[in-house]
Design an enzyme around this catalytic site. Structure first.
Site, PDB file in Angstrom:
ATOM      1  N   GLY A  18      42.091  -3.956 -29.270  1.00  0.00           N
ATOM      2  CA  GLY A  18      42.729  -4.792 -28.594  1.00  0.00           C
ATOM      3  C   GLY A  18      42.288  -6.449 -28.805  1.00  0.00           C
ATOM      4  O   GLY A  18      42.931  -7.021 -27.607  1.00  0.00           O
ATOM      5  N   THR A  19      41.699  -6.798 -29.665  1.00  0.00           N
ATOM      6  CA  THR A  19      41.391  -8.284 -29.755  1.00  0.00           C
ATOM      7  C   THR A  19      42.534  -9.178 -29.866  1.00  0.00           C
ATOM      8  O   THR A  19      42.607 -10.237 -29.044  1.00  0.00           O
ATOM      9  CB  THR A  19      40.456  -8.348 -30.936  1.00  0.00           C
ATOM     10  OG1 THR A  19      40.829  -7.958 -32.270  1.00  0.00           O
ATOM     11  CG2 THR A  19      38.928  -7.807 -30.565  1.00  0.00           C
ATOM     12  N   LEU A  98      55.469   3.350 -39.275  1.00  0.00           N
ATOM     13  CA  LEU A  98      56.664   3.213 -38.446  1.00  0.00           C
ATOM     14  C   LEU A  98      57.980   3.200 -39.357  1.00  0.00           C
ATOM     15  O   LEU A  98      57.990   2.806 -40.358  1.00  0.00           O
ATOM     16  CB  LEU A  98      56.712   1.851 -37.559  1.00  0.00           C
ATOM     17  CG  LEU A  98      55.761   1.971 -36.531  1.00  0.00           C
ATOM     18  CD1 LEU A  98      56.020   0.572 -35.749  1.00  0.00           C
ATOM     19  CD2 LEU A  98      56.135   3.061 -35.339  1.00  0.00           C
ATOM     20  N   ASN A 110      53.714  -8.538 -37.790  1.00  0.00           N
ATOM     21  CA  ASN A 110      52.366  -8.111 -38.208  1.00  0.00           C
ATOM     22  C   ASN A 110      51.325  -8.890 -38.670  1.00  0.00           C
ATOM     23  O   ASN A 110      51.860  -9.838 -39.048  1.00  0.00           O
ATOM     24  CB  ASN A 110      52.463  -6.654 -39.259  1.00  0.00           C
ATOM     25  CG  ASN A 110      50.699  -6.291 -39.360  1.00  0.00           C
ATOM     26  OD1 ASN A 110      50.193  -5.893 -38.450  1.00  0.00           O
ATOM     27  ND2 ASN A 110      50.494  -6.075 -40.783  1.00  0.00           N
ATOM     28  N   HIS A 112      48.047  -9.579 -41.218  1.00  0.00           N
ATOM     29  CA  HIS A 112      47.073  -8.788 -42.019  1.00  0.00           C
ATOM     30  C   HIS A 112      45.902  -9.635 -42.217  1.00  0.00           C
ATOM     31  O   HIS A 112      46.101 -11.194 -42.440  1.00  0.00           O
ATOM     32  CB  HIS A 112      47.666  -8.656 -43.194  1.00  0.00           C
ATOM     33  CG  HIS A 112      46.901  -7.937 -44.350  1.00  0.00           C
ATOM     34  ND1 HIS A 112      46.656  -6.615 -44.082  1.00  0.00           N
ATOM     35  CD2 HIS A 112      46.417  -8.168 -45.233  1.00  0.00           C
ATOM     36  CE1 HIS A 112      45.926  -6.109 -45.043  1.00  0.00           C
ATOM     37  NE2 HIS A 112      45.662  -7.257 -45.893  1.00  0.00           N
ATOM     38  N   GLU A 151      57.501  -0.697 -45.701  1.00  0.00           N
ATOM     39  CA  GLU A 151      56.422  -0.323 -46.604  1.00  0.00           C
ATOM     40  C   GLU A 151      55.183  -1.282 -46.048  1.00  0.00           C
ATOM     41  O   GLU A 151      55.333  -2.226 -45.297  1.00  0.00           O
ATOM     42  CB  GLU A 151      56.898  -1.008 -47.990  1.00  0.00           C
ATOM     43  CG  GLU A 151      57.887  -0.421 -48.737  1.00  0.00           C
ATOM     44  CD  GLU A 151      58.201  -1.319 -50.180  1.00  0.00           C
ATOM     45  OE1 GLU A 151      57.238  -1.314 -50.737  1.00  0.00           O
ATOM     46  OE2 GLU A 151      59.208  -1.239 -50.424  1.00  0.00           O
ATOM     47  N   ALA A 181      41.304 -17.685 -37.335  1.00  0.00           N
ATOM     48  CA  ALA A 181      42.552 -18.108 -38.195  1.00  0.00           C
ATOM     49  C   ALA A 181      43.702 -17.420 -37.550  1.00  0.00           C
ATOM     50  O   ALA A 181      44.577 -17.847 -37.203  1.00  0.00           O
ATOM     51  CB  ALA A 181      42.557 -18.216 -39.513  1.00  0.00           C
TER      52      ALA A 181
END
Length: 212
Positions: A18-19, A98, A110, A112, A151, A181
């Site tokens: 949960g950061t 999903l 999202n 990454h 994807e 960042a």
């Protein structure tokens, strides 16, 4: 689009610590992000779910193993999000596959912990990413905020932030630098979305100038 009187309603999906959620809550509390976390969905019992409950947020635990397919799981999950009237879905360490329905295309983000298209794809998450970066000997890493498609780590890129990879880095020190960042890039991407400044054409995202 949001304003000071109408924060952007978001759903946060998570599977771990949960950061990312806590960073967004700090940004909201500090007045730097005009958003409201209306719903937190966890794919399994995890510390992030407990943190969300401790913050008084509406939470749901939806485990993929309880559903016969990704499509069935996704249908129930997005129904919950629609019921909460969320305009944007934010993945914060969400590890389940999903199927994004048409009405949420361009509305699921999202982040990454690497510079896509490097060190990404199925199975590349968390410390696995940083281990691969160090093993390859690259000089820079960073994070990527992108819209999701169906994807892994593939949708249109919104923002990227670079950090140096140092000679004495460990997985933990590099992960910490990349996360700093992330803490800047993710709220910025959400602010741009809320302001209606993200225009997606194919695989490219243009950041439009502020409206006058």
């Amino acid at each position: 689009m949001s304003s000071a009187a109408s924060p952007l309603p978001i759903a946060v999906l998570l599977s771990g610590g949960g950061t990312t959620l806590m960073n967004l809550l700090r940004e909201i509390a500090g007045g730097r992000l005009e958003a409201e976390v209306r719903l937190v969905i966890a794919s399994r019992p995890c510390p992030g779910l407990e943190k969300a409950r401790g913050a008084g947020l509406s939470t749901v635990e939806l485990r993929p193993r309880d559903f016969p397919s990704v499509a069935d799981y996704s249908a129930v999950l997005f129904d919950r999000i629609r019921s909460a009237e969320c305009s944007l879905v934010v993945l914060g360490g969400f590890l389940s596959r999903l199927a994004i329905p048409p009405d949420f295309e361009g509305r699921v983000m999202n982040i990454h912990p690497a510079l896509i298209p490097s060190f990404c794809g199925q199975g590349m998450y968390g410390h696995r990413v940083h281990e691969a970066v160090l093993a390859r000997g690259v000089r820079v890493s960073g994070c990527t905020v992108h819209f999701c498609d169906n994807e892994y780590d593939h949708g249109p890129i919104i923002l990227q932030r670079c950090v140096p990879v140092r000679e004495d880095d460990t997985v933990d020190t590099l992960a910490a630098r990349v996360f700093q960042a992330e803490c800047e890039a993710y709220p910025e991407a959400i602010r741009l979305f809320a302001a209606g400044r993200l225009q997606v054409v194919g695989r490219r995202v243009s950041i439009l100038p502020p409206s006058t």
